[in-house]
Design a protein around this motif. Structure first.
Motif, PDB file in Angstrom:
ATOM      1  N   ARG A 218       0.825  -1.206   0.000  1.00 18.90           N
ATOM      2  CA  ARG A 218       0.000   0.000   0.000  1.00 18.90           C
ATOM      3  C   ARG A 218       0.861   1.258   0.000  1.00 18.90           C
ATOM      4  N   PHE A 219       1.995   1.178   0.685  1.00 21.56           N
ATOM      5  CA  PHE A 219       2.912   2.318   0.667  1.00 21.56           C
ATOM      6  C   PHE A 219       3.341   2.621  -0.767  1.00 21.56           C
ATOM      7  N   MET A 220       3.635   1.574  -1.527  1.00 24.18           N
ATOM      8  CA  MET A 220       4.045   1.765  -2.916  1.00 24.18           C
ATOM      9  C   MET A 220       2.928   2.387  -3.739  1.00 24.18           C
ATOM     10  N   THR A 221       1.707   1.958  -3.518  1.00 28.75           N
ATOM     11  CA  THR A 221       0.594   2.491  -4.310  1.00 28.75           C
ATOM     12  C   THR A 221       0.360   3.972  -4.034  1.00 28.75           C
ATOM     13  N   GLN A 222       0.796   4.438  -2.862  1.00 29.23           N
ATOM     14  CA  GLN A 222       0.571   5.838  -2.529  1.00 29.23           C
ATOM     15  C   GLN A 222       1.780   6.725  -2.798  1.00 29.23           C
ATOM     16  N   ASN A 223       2.952   6.106  -3.032  1.00 29.56           N
ATOM     17  CA  ASN A 223       4.156   6.912  -3.170  1.00 29.56           C
ATOM     18  C   ASN A 223       4.898   6.721  -4.486  1.00 29.56           C
ATOM     19  N   ASP A 224       4.749   5.560  -5.127  1.00 30.57           N
ATOM     20  CA  ASP A 224       5.429   5.332  -6.384  1.00 30.57           C
ATOM     21  C   ASP A 224       4.822   6.224  -7.466  1.00 30.57           C
ATOM     22  N   GLU A 225       5.692   6.876  -8.253  1.00 27.09           N
ATOM     23  CA  GLU A 225       5.230   7.832  -9.259  1.00 27.09           C
ATOM     24  C   GLU A 225       4.273   7.192 -10.264  1.00 27.09           C
ATOM     25  N   LEU A 226       4.509   5.946 -10.615  1.00 27.44           N
ATOM     26  CA  LEU A 226       3.665   5.286 -11.603  1.00 27.44           C
ATOM     27  C   LEU A 226       2.362   4.771 -10.980  1.00 27.44           C
ATOM     28  N   LEU A 227       2.466   4.238  -9.756  1.00 23.23           N
ATOM     29  CA  LEU A 227       1.299   3.609  -9.146  1.00 23.23           C
ATOM     30  C   LEU A 227       0.334   4.605  -8.510  1.00 23.23           C
ATOM     31  N   LYS A 228       0.864   5.710  -7.964  1.00 23.00           N
ATOM     32  CA  LYS A 228      -0.030   6.587  -7.209  1.00 23.00           C
ATOM     33  C   LYS A 228      -1.062   7.291  -8.094  1.00 23.00           C
ATOM     34  N   GLU A 229      -0.814   7.327  -9.405  1.00 23.61           N
ATOM     35  CA  GLU A 229      -1.813   7.888 -10.314  1.00 23.61           C
ATOM     36  C   GLU A 229      -3.060   7.007 -10.367  1.00 23.61           C
ATOM     37  N   HIS A 230      -2.898   5.734  -9.972  1.00 21.82           N
ATOM     38  CA  HIS A 230      -4.018   4.797 -10.013  1.00 21.82           C
ATOM     39  C   HIS A 230      -4.337   4.255  -8.619  1.00 21.82           C
ATOM     40  N   LYS A 231      -4.024   5.043  -7.583  1.00 23.81           N
ATOM     41  CA  LYS A 231      -4.166   4.527  -6.225  1.00 23.81           C
ATOM     42  C   LYS A 231      -5.618   4.196  -5.877  1.00 23.81           C
ATOM     43  N   ASP A 232      -6.592   4.826  -6.569  1.00 24.55           N
ATOM     44  CA  ASP A 232      -8.003   4.510  -6.292  1.00 24.55           C
ATOM     45  C   ASP A 232      -8.324   3.053  -6.619  1.00 24.55           C
ATOM     46  N   GLU A 233      -7.510   2.473  -7.494  1.00 22.71           N
ATOM     47  CA  GLU A 233      -7.741   1.082  -7.865  1.00 22.71           C
ATOM     48  C   GLU A 233      -7.359   0.120  -6.746  1.00 22.71           C
ATOM     49  N   TYR A 234      -6.681   0.651  -5.729  1.00 23.60           N
ATOM     50  CA  TYR A 234      -6.209  -0.204  -4.633  1.00 23.60           C
ATOM     51  C   TYR A 234      -6.978   0.062  -3.333  1.00 23.60           C
ATOM     52  N   ASP A 235      -8.163   0.629  -3.450  1.00 22.87           N
ATOM     53  CA  ASP A 235      -8.963   0.926  -2.259  1.00 22.87           C
ATOM     54  C   ASP A 235      -9.400  -0.329  -1.511  1.00 22.87           C
ATOM     55  N   TRP A 236      -9.299  -1.464  -2.160  1.00 25.55           N
ATOM     56  CA  TRP A 236      -9.694  -2.715  -1.501  1.00 25.55           C
ATOM     57  C   TRP A 236      -8.662  -3.160  -0.463  1.00 25.55           C
ATOM     58  N   LEU A 237      -7.436  -2.591  -0.511  1.00 23.48           N
ATOM     59  CA  LEU A 237      -6.392  -3.033   0.409  1.00 23.48           C
ATOM     60  C   LEU A 237      -6.758  -2.839   1.885  1.00 23.48           C
ATOM     61  N   PRO A 238      -7.279  -1.662   2.300  1.00 21.87           N
ATOM     62  CA  PRO A 238      -7.593  -1.506   3.724  1.00 21.87           C
ATOM     63  C   PRO A 238      -8.557  -2.557   4.262  1.00 21.87           C
ATOM     64  N   SER A 239      -9.561  -2.925   3.433  1.00 17.13           N
ATOM     65  CA  SER A 239     -10.512  -3.929   3.916  1.00 17.13           C
ATOM     66  C   SER A 239      -9.853  -5.284   4.087  1.00 17.13           C
ATOM     67  N   ILE A 240      -8.897  -5.601   3.202  1.00 18.83           N
ATOM     68  CA  ILE A 240      -8.161  -6.858   3.345  1.00 18.83           C
ATOM     69  C   ILE A 240      -7.314  -6.834   4.611  1.00 18.83           C
TER      70      ILE A 240
END
Length: 290
Positions: free
Chosen positions: A14-36
């Protein structure tokens, strides 16, 4: 499965999804992580006690670690020649790791012979260096008494540090004493002179060539098992340096500079209250506050 291990891996993802330049543009796609993360069961009291007991058995205090060079020094008796030289090198390496929070690569790649690219060297203190760096009073007194006196310094350029942060400082006094003995009395005799490209690094392996990261890892784990009865890797010295200095009240910014890191946020990872006994909530809270 180990809940703590799962939480740690998900935390990293999740840290990568919020900080990586390529991934953070699509961080909304990883909203399922907190529930997991929330579904991961908490550690039971007995599991926590077992884990803490295992950690306590491995833990080494700064005071215990500081004794390591002296314990290695005691092995000198009965040795001479190359075997004595390698013992002196082991003392020097441990002293540097204790006093300087160097990464394994920084220590293994430290250049000492080529003035254009050296990292650890003995040289007079220039006026510019004295203006830019904090000079201990004892060093300043010695310099005033003998302006030509040389002092051990370390200098890593931006490309040579993981944080891309250039740093130049004095080597602490005790580590400097070990360095002088190693470089001036033993290092030259341990270099493989049959090699058409002789080693120019500060430290050498048993073959007389540049010490590799694996060489250093094996050396430190061997020494700590033998002298402290604890298996410690080189990076632990860096972790303990951070934890110890933060516990003494030193600012995160100051410690961050000692680590060659550009941002104190990186250093804050060491001081975060990440509690794996309530891993799901801890991780989610961390990201909510970030």
């Amino acid at each position: 499965l180990n809940p703590r291990g799962i939480v740690t891996k998900l935390y990293s993802i999740r840290f990568m999804t919020q900080n990586d330049e390529l991934l953070k543009e699509h961080k909304d796609e990883y909203d399922w992580l907190p529930s997991i993360i929330r579904r991961i069961p908490k550690e039971s009291a007995s599991q926590r006690q077992e884990r803490e007991a295992r950690q306590a058995a491995k833990y080494v205090t700064p005071e215990e670690l500081a004794q390591l060079p002296e314990l290695i020094h005691a092995e000198r008796a009965g040795h001479s020649g190359q075997s004595l030289g390698f013992i002196v090198m082991e003392e020097t390496i441990c002293s540097l790791l204790i006093d300087l929070p160097l990464r394994r690569s920084n220590l293994c790649d430290a250049e000492i012979e080529d003035e254009e690219s050296w990292n650890i060297f003995e040289k007079e203190l220039t006026r510019q260096f004295r203006v830019q760096c904090e000079i201990p009073e004892s060093v300043e007194k010695a310099r005033r008494k003998d302006p030509q006196r040389k002092f051990w310094q370390y200098f890593y350029r931006e490309p040579e540090t993981k944080g891309r942060n250039a740093v130049r400082r004095l080597v602490p006094e005790q580590a400097a004493i070990h360095l002088s003995e190693w470089v001036h009395e033993y290092r030259e005799d341990l270099i493989d002179k049959t090699n058409p490209n002789p080693c120019t690094s500060l430290f050498v392996n048993r073959a007389g060539r540049s010490l590799t990261g694996n060489n250093l890892y094996e050396l430190i784990t061997k020494l700590t098992v033998r002298h402290l009865n604890k298996r410690i890797n080189p990076h632990f010295f860096r972790n303990l340096f951070v934890s110890h200095h933060l516990s003494l009240g030193e600012s995160v910014t100051s410690v961050s500079e000692s680590l060659f890191q550009k941002s104190p946020r990186t250093t804050e990872v060491y001081s975060r209250g990440f509690n794996a006994s309530n891993g799901a909530v801890a991780v989610d809270g961390f990201f909510s506050a970030a």
